[in-house]
Design a protein around this motif. Structure first.
Motif, PDB file in Angstrom:
ATOM      1  N   PRO A 145       0.810  -1.226   0.000  1.00 57.51           N
ATOM      2  CA  PRO A 145       0.000   0.000   0.000  1.00 57.51           C
ATOM      3  C   PRO A 145       0.837   1.266   0.000  1.00 57.51           C
ATOM      4  N   PHE A 146       2.029   1.190   0.572  1.00 54.09           N
ATOM      5  CA  PHE A 146       2.884   2.382   0.613  1.00 54.09           C
ATOM      6  C   PHE A 146       3.524   2.644  -0.745  1.00 54.09           C
ATOM      7  N   LEU A 147       3.838   1.582  -1.489  1.00 50.46           N
ATOM      8  CA  LEU A 147       4.326   1.766  -2.853  1.00 50.46           C
ATOM      9  C   LEU A 147       3.230   2.377  -3.711  1.00 50.46           C
ATOM     10  N   MET A 148       1.991   1.914  -3.535  1.00 47.27           N
ATOM     11  CA  MET A 148       0.873   2.481  -4.297  1.00 47.27           C
ATOM     12  C   MET A 148       0.671   3.960  -3.939  1.00 47.27           C
ATOM     13  N   GLU A 149       0.808   4.276  -2.664  1.00 44.09           N
ATOM     14  CA  GLU A 149       0.675   5.673  -2.242  1.00 44.09           C
ATOM     15  C   GLU A 149       1.748   6.544  -2.881  1.00 44.09           C
ATOM     16  N   LEU A 150       2.969   6.024  -2.933  1.00 47.42           N
ATOM     17  CA  LEU A 150       4.048   6.789  -3.558  1.00 47.42           C
ATOM     18  C   LEU A 150       3.744   7.040  -5.027  1.00 47.42           C
ATOM     19  N   LEU A 151       3.297   6.011  -5.725  1.00 47.90           N
ATOM     20  CA  LEU A 151       2.976   6.177  -7.141  1.00 47.90           C
ATOM     21  C   LEU A 151       1.818   7.150  -7.340  1.00 47.90           C
ATOM     22  N   GLU A 152       0.869   7.160  -6.414  1.00 42.24           N
ATOM     23  CA  GLU A 152      -0.216   8.145  -6.487  1.00 42.24           C
ATOM     24  C   GLU A 152       0.322   9.566  -6.322  1.00 42.24           C
ATOM     25  N   LEU A 153       1.324   9.718  -5.446  1.00 38.97           N
ATOM     26  CA  LEU A 153       1.919  11.038  -5.225  1.00 38.97           C
ATOM     27  C   LEU A 153       2.641  11.560  -6.455  1.00 38.97           C
ATOM     28  N   ILE A 154       3.283  10.644  -7.178  1.00 37.53           N
ATOM     29  CA  ILE A 154       4.054  11.050  -8.354  1.00 37.53           C
ATOM     30  C   ILE A 154       3.087  11.171  -9.526  1.00 37.53           C
ATOM     31  N   ASN A 155       2.571  12.364  -9.705  1.00 37.25           N
ATOM     32  CA  ASN A 155       1.536  12.607 -10.705  1.00 37.25           C
ATOM     33  C   ASN A 155       1.812  13.954 -11.370  1.00 37.25           C
ATOM     34  N   PRO A 156       2.164  13.976 -12.657  1.00 34.51           N
ATOM     35  CA  PRO A 156       2.067  12.885 -13.616  1.00 34.51           C
ATOM     36  C   PRO A 156       2.995  11.723 -13.284  1.00 34.51           C
ATOM     37  N   ALA A 157       2.605  10.561 -13.791  1.00 41.20           N
ATOM     38  CA  ALA A 157       3.335   9.337 -13.502  1.00 41.20           C
ATOM     39  C   ALA A 157       4.735   9.388 -14.100  1.00 41.20           C
ATOM     40  N   PRO A 158       5.671   8.635 -13.533  1.00 44.63           N
ATOM     41  CA  PRO A 158       6.973   8.497 -14.189  1.00 44.63           C
ATOM     42  C   PRO A 158       6.803   7.908 -15.585  1.00 44.63           C
ATOM     43  N   SER A 159       7.756   8.202 -16.453  1.00 43.23           N
ATOM     44  CA  SER A 159       7.745   7.577 -17.774  1.00 43.23           C
ATOM     45  C   SER A 159       8.160   6.121 -17.678  1.00 43.23           C
ATOM     46  N   VAL A 160       9.058   5.826 -16.726  1.00 40.17           N
ATOM     47  CA  VAL A 160       9.644   4.493 -16.659  1.00 40.17           C
ATOM     48  C   VAL A 160      10.095   4.199 -15.243  1.00 40.17           C
ATOM     49  N   VAL A 161       9.957   2.950 -14.854  1.00 39.33           N
ATOM     50  CA  VAL A 161      10.495   2.447 -13.593  1.00 39.33           C
ATOM     51  C   VAL A 161      11.576   1.430 -13.925  1.00 39.33           C
ATOM     52  N   VAL A 162      12.714   1.553 -13.274  1.00 39.11           N
ATOM     53  CA  VAL A 162      13.791   0.566 -13.401  1.00 39.11           C
ATOM     54  C   VAL A 162      13.885  -0.184 -12.079  1.00 39.11           C
ATOM     55  N   VAL A 163      13.666  -1.494 -12.127  1.00 35.17           N
ATOM     56  CA  VAL A 163      13.705  -2.313 -10.919  1.00 35.17           C
ATOM     57  C   VAL A 163      15.021  -3.093 -10.937  1.00 35.17           C
ATOM     58  N   SER A 164      15.862  -2.836  -9.951  1.00 34.56           N
ATOM     59  CA  SER A 164      17.231  -3.364  -9.956  1.00 34.56           C
ATOM     60  C   SER A 164      17.401  -4.524  -8.989  1.00 34.56           C
ATOM     61  N   GLY A 165      17.796  -5.663  -9.534  1.00 33.84           N
ATOM     62  CA  GLY A 165      18.120  -6.819  -8.709  1.00 33.84           C
ATOM     63  C   GLY A 165      16.957  -7.774  -8.552  1.00 33.84           C
ATOM     64  N   GLY A 166      17.293  -9.065  -8.419  1.00 28.76           N
ATOM     65  CA  GLY A 166      16.268 -10.091  -8.322  1.00 28.76           C
ATOM     66  C   GLY A 166      15.347  -9.920  -7.136  1.00 28.76           C
ATOM     67  N   ALA A 167      15.886  -9.538  -5.969  1.00 29.31           N
ATOM     68  CA  ALA A 167      15.041  -9.372  -4.784  1.00 29.31           C
ATOM     69  C   ALA A 167      14.030  -8.256  -4.993  1.00 29.31           C
ATOM     70  N   ALA A 168      14.475  -7.145  -5.565  1.00 29.81           N
ATOM     71  CA  ALA A 168      13.565  -6.030  -5.839  1.00 29.81           C
ATOM     72  C   ALA A 168      12.527  -6.425  -6.883  1.00 29.81           C
TER      73      ALA A 168
END
Length: 229
Positions: A145-168
């Protein structure tokens, strides 16, 4: 024994190192700016999440994303260096992972004024002596829910998300299994190895490419996507 090494020489030589031990004046300057601009709204939210969870969560770096978040760089969870060394999630932290990320930024041409470092799990989970059973993966459902809240805050949305590493990447898959906020529907997601000292200099087992090269190529692609959007 206290660590007396300056790990992130790139940041140190440019006067950007964030370390309570070596450059407390830099940390103080970032603390004074933490509620400024685009990142300031995120850091007010961090204060709220701290209050709701009781967890210590590092702030977003006010030197980043001054012109908005076009590239969101997601790692698994904060390191000890972020929690105790500076209090920020930043490429300027005094650890080898931050140093490698800094180098990859430079080689890829990542624009730090439109990029933000964050974590799928915003509190220190992996290898935290206070919570030895925590991992990024088993904390991902709680973090969702906190990741969703962060994405709601970033508006307009990012163009791209880079997820680094297998655990992430596994934590991201768990955290986003029920979808993303509506305004993030067209979000592009890229994946690359983690820039940790254990991964960065090694070769990928499937392709034989150096992880460093894969990370730089992925970061470069992320910047291209941001520039074109």
């Amino acid at each position: 024994m206290a660590d007396t090494r300056i790990e992130n020489r790139l940041a140190f030589e440019r006067g950007e190192l964030l370390s309570k031990r070596f450059t407390p004046e830099n940390v103080k300057a970032r603390q004074d700016r933490r509620y400024d601009g685009v990142v300031g709204e995120i850091n007010h939210w961090v204060d709220d999440v701290r209050a709701r969870t009781g967890d210590t969560i590092p702030y977003a770096d006010p030197a980043a994303a001054a012109d908005g978040v076009r590239v969101l760089l997601l790692f698994q969870d904060p390191s000890e260096a972020a929690e105790t060394g500076s209090g920020f999630i930043s490429r300027h932290n005094n650890d080898q992972t931050a140093r490698n990320a800094y180098e990859a930024h430079e080689l890829a041409g990542i624009n730090y004024s439109t990029a933000l470092h964050w974590n799928v799990v915003p509190w220190w989970a992996s290898k935290n002596p206070a919570f030895p059973t925590r991992t990024a993966q088993n904390e991902a459902p709680r973090a969702r829910p906190f990741l969703m809240e962060l994405l709601e805050l970033i508006n307009p949305a990012p163009s791209v998300v880079v997820v680094s590493g297998g655990a992430a990447q596994r934590a991201w898959k768990t955290a986003t299994s029920r979808g993303l906020p509506d305004h993030c529907a067209r979000l592009e997601v890229l994946q690359c190895p983690h820039p940790s000292p254990l991964s960065y200099p090694r070769a990928d087992k499937k392709t034989g490419m150096l992880n460093k090269s894969i990370i730089v190529d992925t970061f470069r692609r992320a910047q291209q996507i941001a520039d074109q959007s």
